[in-house]
Design a protein around this motif. Structure first.
Motif, mmCIF file in Angstrom:
data_model
loop_
_atom_site.group_PDB
_atom_site.id
_atom_site.type_symbol
_atom_site.label_atom_id
_atom_site.label_comp_id
_atom_site.label_asym_id
_atom_site.label_seq_id
_atom_site.Cartn_x
_atom_site.Cartn_y
_atom_site.Cartn_z
ATOM 1 N N ARG A 199 66.513 -4.080 31.223
ATOM 2 C CA ARG A 199 67.371 -3.916 29.939
ATOM 3 C C ARG A 199 66.179 -3.248 29.241
ATOM 4 N N PHE A 200 65.004 -3.891 28.811
ATOM 5 C CA PHE A 200 64.046 -3.220 28.134
ATOM 6 C C PHE A 200 63.840 -1.759 28.395
ATOM 7 N N LEU A 201 63.558 -1.570 29.599
ATOM 8 C CA LEU A 201 63.157 -0.125 30.089
ATOM 9 C C LEU A 201 64.621 1.010 29.691
ATOM 10 N N ASP A 202 65.586 0.408 30.083
ATOM 11 C CA ASP A 202 66.731 1.322 29.877
ATOM 12 C C ASP A 202 67.133 1.651 28.515
ATOM 13 N N ARG A 203 66.734 0.849 27.814
ATOM 14 C CA ARG A 203 66.944 0.957 26.300
ATOM 15 C C ARG A 203 65.917 1.721 25.464
ATOM 16 N N LEU A 204 64.701 1.746 25.954
ATOM 17 C CA LEU A 204 63.581 2.688 25.536
ATOM 18 C C LEU A 204 64.229 4.195 25.549
ATOM 19 N N THR A 205 64.119 4.812 24.395
ATOM 20 C CA THR A 205 64.329 6.218 24.185
ATOM 21 C C THR A 205 63.226 7.270 24.223
ATOM 22 N N LEU A 206 62.229 6.509 23.511
ATOM 23 C CA LEU A 206 61.030 7.668 23.672
ATOM 24 C C LEU A 206 59.967 7.603 24.693
ATOM 25 N N PHE A 207 60.132 6.345 25.416
ATOM 26 C CA PHE A 207 59.326 6.287 26.702
ATOM 27 C C PHE A 207 60.254 6.514 27.938
ATOM 28 N N THR A 208 59.526 7.776 28.726
ATOM 29 C CA THR A 208 60.206 8.101 29.874
ATOM 30 C C THR A 208 59.850 6.948 30.854
ATOM 31 N N GLN A 209 60.856 6.555 31.990
ATOM 32 C CA GLN A 209 60.721 5.719 32.902
ATOM 33 C C GLN A 209 60.207 6.580 34.098
ATOM 34 N N ALA A 210 58.683 6.466 34.301
ATOM 35 C CA ALA A 210 58.248 7.435 35.505
ATOM 36 C C ALA A 210 56.823 6.961 35.479
ATOM 37 N N VAL A 211 56.215 7.146 36.954
ATOM 38 C CA VAL A 211 54.762 6.744 37.010
ATOM 39 C C VAL A 211 54.100 7.813 36.285
ATOM 40 N N SER A 212 52.534 7.677 36.607
ATOM 41 C CA SER A 212 51.556 8.494 35.826
ATOM 42 C C SER A 212 51.350 7.784 34.520
ATOM 43 N N LEU A 213 50.348 8.649 33.661
ATOM 44 C CA LEU A 213 49.822 7.895 32.531
ATOM 45 C C LEU A 213 48.964 8.937 31.879
ATOM 46 N N ASP B 15 49.786 11.185 29.369
ATOM 47 C CA ASP B 15 50.328 12.186 28.851
ATOM 48 C C ASP B 15 50.638 12.146 27.340
ATOM 49 N N VAL B 16 50.855 12.998 26.746
ATOM 50 C CA VAL B 16 51.105 13.177 25.078
ATOM 51 C C VAL B 16 52.207 12.177 25.006
ATOM 52 N N GLU B 17 53.421 12.508 25.905
ATOM 53 C CA GLU B 17 54.662 11.748 25.810
ATOM 54 C C GLU B 17 54.387 10.221 26.391
ATOM 55 N N SER B 18 54.943 9.332 25.821
ATOM 56 C CA SER B 18 54.851 7.981 26.384
ATOM 57 C C SER B 18 55.657 7.741 27.554
ATOM 58 N N LEU B 19 55.159 6.948 28.384
ATOM 59 C CA LEU B 19 55.753 6.385 29.881
ATOM 60 C C LEU B 19 55.842 5.073 29.930
ATOM 61 N N ALA B 20 56.700 4.531 30.721
ATOM 62 C CA ALA B 20 56.838 3.218 30.974
ATOM 63 C C ALA B 20 57.185 2.883 32.513
ATOM 64 N N THR B 21 56.680 1.897 33.036
ATOM 65 C CA THR B 21 56.998 1.521 34.348
ATOM 66 C C THR B 21 57.065 -0.035 34.670
ATOM 67 N N HIS B 22 57.894 -0.226 35.602
ATOM 68 C CA HIS B 22 57.878 -1.790 36.246
ATOM 69 C C HIS B 22 57.280 -1.862 37.449
ATOM 70 N N ASP C 269 57.685 5.540 14.946
ATOM 71 C CA ASP C 269 58.483 5.614 15.747
ATOM 72 C C ASP C 269 58.615 4.923 17.065
ATOM 73 N N LEU C 270 57.465 4.758 17.535
ATOM 74 C CA LEU C 270 57.198 4.334 18.733
ATOM 75 C C LEU C 270 57.340 2.576 18.567
ATOM 76 N N VAL C 271 56.942 2.153 17.450
ATOM 77 C CA VAL C 271 56.865 0.813 17.171
ATOM 78 C C VAL C 271 58.226 0.456 16.939
ATOM 79 N N GLU C 272 59.153 1.439 16.337
ATOM 80 C CA GLU C 272 60.800 1.099 16.077
ATOM 81 C C GLU C 272 61.402 1.235 17.584
ATOM 82 N N ASP C 273 61.021 2.034 18.440
ATOM 83 C CA ASP C 273 61.651 2.074 19.769
ATOM 84 C C ASP C 273 61.398 0.839 20.628
ATOM 85 N N VAL C 274 60.177 0.211 20.617
ATOM 86 C CA VAL C 274 59.917 -0.853 21.322
ATOM 87 C C VAL C 274 60.845 -2.204 20.850
ATOM 88 N N LEU C 275 60.877 -2.025 19.353
ATOM 89 C CA LEU C 275 61.583 -3.324 18.792
ATOM 90 C C LEU C 275 62.867 -3.127 19.151
#
Ligand SMILES: *Cc1c(COP(=O)(O)O)cnc(C)c1O
Length: 393
Positions: free
Chosen positions: A324-338, A340-347, A382-388
């Motif tokens: 649920r957390f990962l699907d709700r994130l808007t600024l973090f892309t669900q993808a491998v790698s790390l 990058d200038v863009e935020s990324l998230a993985t499970h 924006d990142l803090v607001e996104d994770v919250l």
């Protein structure tokens, strides 16, 4: 070449200037992309001299190319190494190193956990060629090492719980048995840790991550003693063939120029995200070396200039909550790698570590609720607001 008068400068200056200098033929200020496979000898006699090694020059881009060489010089300079060799990916760099240095009976000992690709190369490929592979315990290094050890290999910090290893202790133990200490510095970059200053012999990078920084190029690089790097170029690079392309080298040269700035922002944003997550009731634990209660916080303070851009968190609700957390994130892309200038998230449990034996997975700290964040350089608010909002939404 490092432009004259640059070698005594600080790393923020060297990141911008090292390795380049004006192009000797055109005076070009930016390093030209020398997009060629081969190089003319210009004469019969010179061809013979080049192949005999009596004259230095480029022959074929698999073993050397001016754009690639500029990247190799820049990275070696930042790591404080004599020389560097670049490859088409981080894995190509690690494979070239292993196949040049090791042989049947010559052991590689590693401090886990490791990047999955590296562990797979060691356990599934090297072992098949008669190379003994041994996972050793950081607290009991001396027992795992013997005179047959060729390489002691480690990453710091390492996935997924951002555990650190003591570079000095690993290097001392390696040297006591005549082995090389090899450190994968992908997570820290030379801006935060320079492993050679702590006794390591060779540094490995997946340039794909922070060095490039923009998620648009694959590459790897080794840095260390000139003689060993020359040997790796003539064996591991020439014969295995994982050469870096000139266009990618250009992108990495450009990446290095902004590396200190980007790392500063990655670290500041990661700190804010880690501190925000830590106090949230849906979060059971946050792994970030900057917290005083991180198991290696003291080591991190000694070995790193700041605590890096990676943060892992464990959600109290396990896998469904992580999803649920990962699907709700808007600024973090669900993808491998790390990196990058863009935020990324993985499970990790359902992706990179899915095929691992569940017991081993848990031992490595990969719980079902674990999420790994590569915190980018966006505005920290924006990142803090996104994770919250992703935790509470
Ligand atoms: C990504 C990565 C590698 C492999 O690099 P590639 O460029 O993907 O081949 C090796 N080590 C670490 C720590 C990594 O994160």
């Amino acid at each position: 070449m490092v432009p004259s008068g640059m070698s005594d400068k600080r790393i923020g200056t060297r990141a911008v200037h090292a390795g380049a200098g004006l192009d000797p033929t055109t005076g070009a200020h930016a390093t030209p992309i020398v997009q060629t496979s081969t190089f003319g000898y210009r004469s019969f006699a010179r061809g013979e001299r080049l192949f005999a090694g009596d004259e230095e020059g480029y022959l074929y881009s698999r073993v050397g190319n001016p754009t690639v060489a500029a990247f190799e010089r820049s990275l070696a300079d930042l790591e404080g190494a004599e020389a560097g060799v670049a490859f088409s990916s981080g894995m190509a760099a690690i494979a070239a190193l292993a196949f040049t240095v090791l042989a049947p009976g010559r052991q590689i000992a590693y401090l886990g956990p490791l990047y999955g690709g590296s562990e797979g190369l060691f356990l599934e490929v090297l072992q098949r060629f008669g190379v003994p592979v041994r996972a050793v315990d950081a607290d009991d290094l001396d027992r795992g090492l013997d005179p047959a050890t060729g390489i002691v290999y480690l990453e710091t910090p390492t996935n997924p719980t951002l555990r650190l290893h003591d570079l000095r202790a690993a290097a001392d133990a390696a040297h006591a048995v005549g082995a090389l200490c090899v450190a994968d510095n992908t997570f820290s970059t030379p801006i935060l840790t320079r492993p050679l200053e702590h006794g390591a012999d060779v540094v490995v990078h997946s340039a794909t991550k922070y060095l490039g920084g923009h998620g648009d190029a694959l590459g790897g690089v080794l840095a260390g003693p000139a003689e060993l790097m020359a040997e790796i170029r003539m064996e591991g690079l020439r014969h295995l063939g994982g050469a870096l392309g000139p266009l990618e080298a250009f992108l990495f040269i450009r990446g290095l120029k902004t590396l200190p700035l980007r790392i500063e922002r990655h670290c500041a944003n990661a700190r804010r995200v880690a501190e925000t997550l830590r106090d949230h009731p849906s979060v059971a634990a946050v792994h970030w070396p900057g917290f005083p209660d991180h198991p290696q916080h003291d080591l991190a303070t000694r070995q790193m200039a700041d605590f890096g851009g990676m943060v892992s968190l464990e959600l109290t609700g396990g896998k469904p909550a992580a999803g649920r957390f990962l699907d709700r994130l808007t600024l973090f892309t669900q993808a491998v790698s790390l990196g990058d200038v863009e935020s990324l998230a993985t499970h990790p449990a359902s992706t990179t570590h899915q095929l691992l034996d569940p017991e081993l997975r848990l031992r490595e700290g990969v719980t079902d609720g674990l999420v790994r964040l590569s915190v980018g350089i966006e505005d920290g608010d924006d990142l803090v607001e996104d994770v919250l909002q992703a935790l509470t939404g």
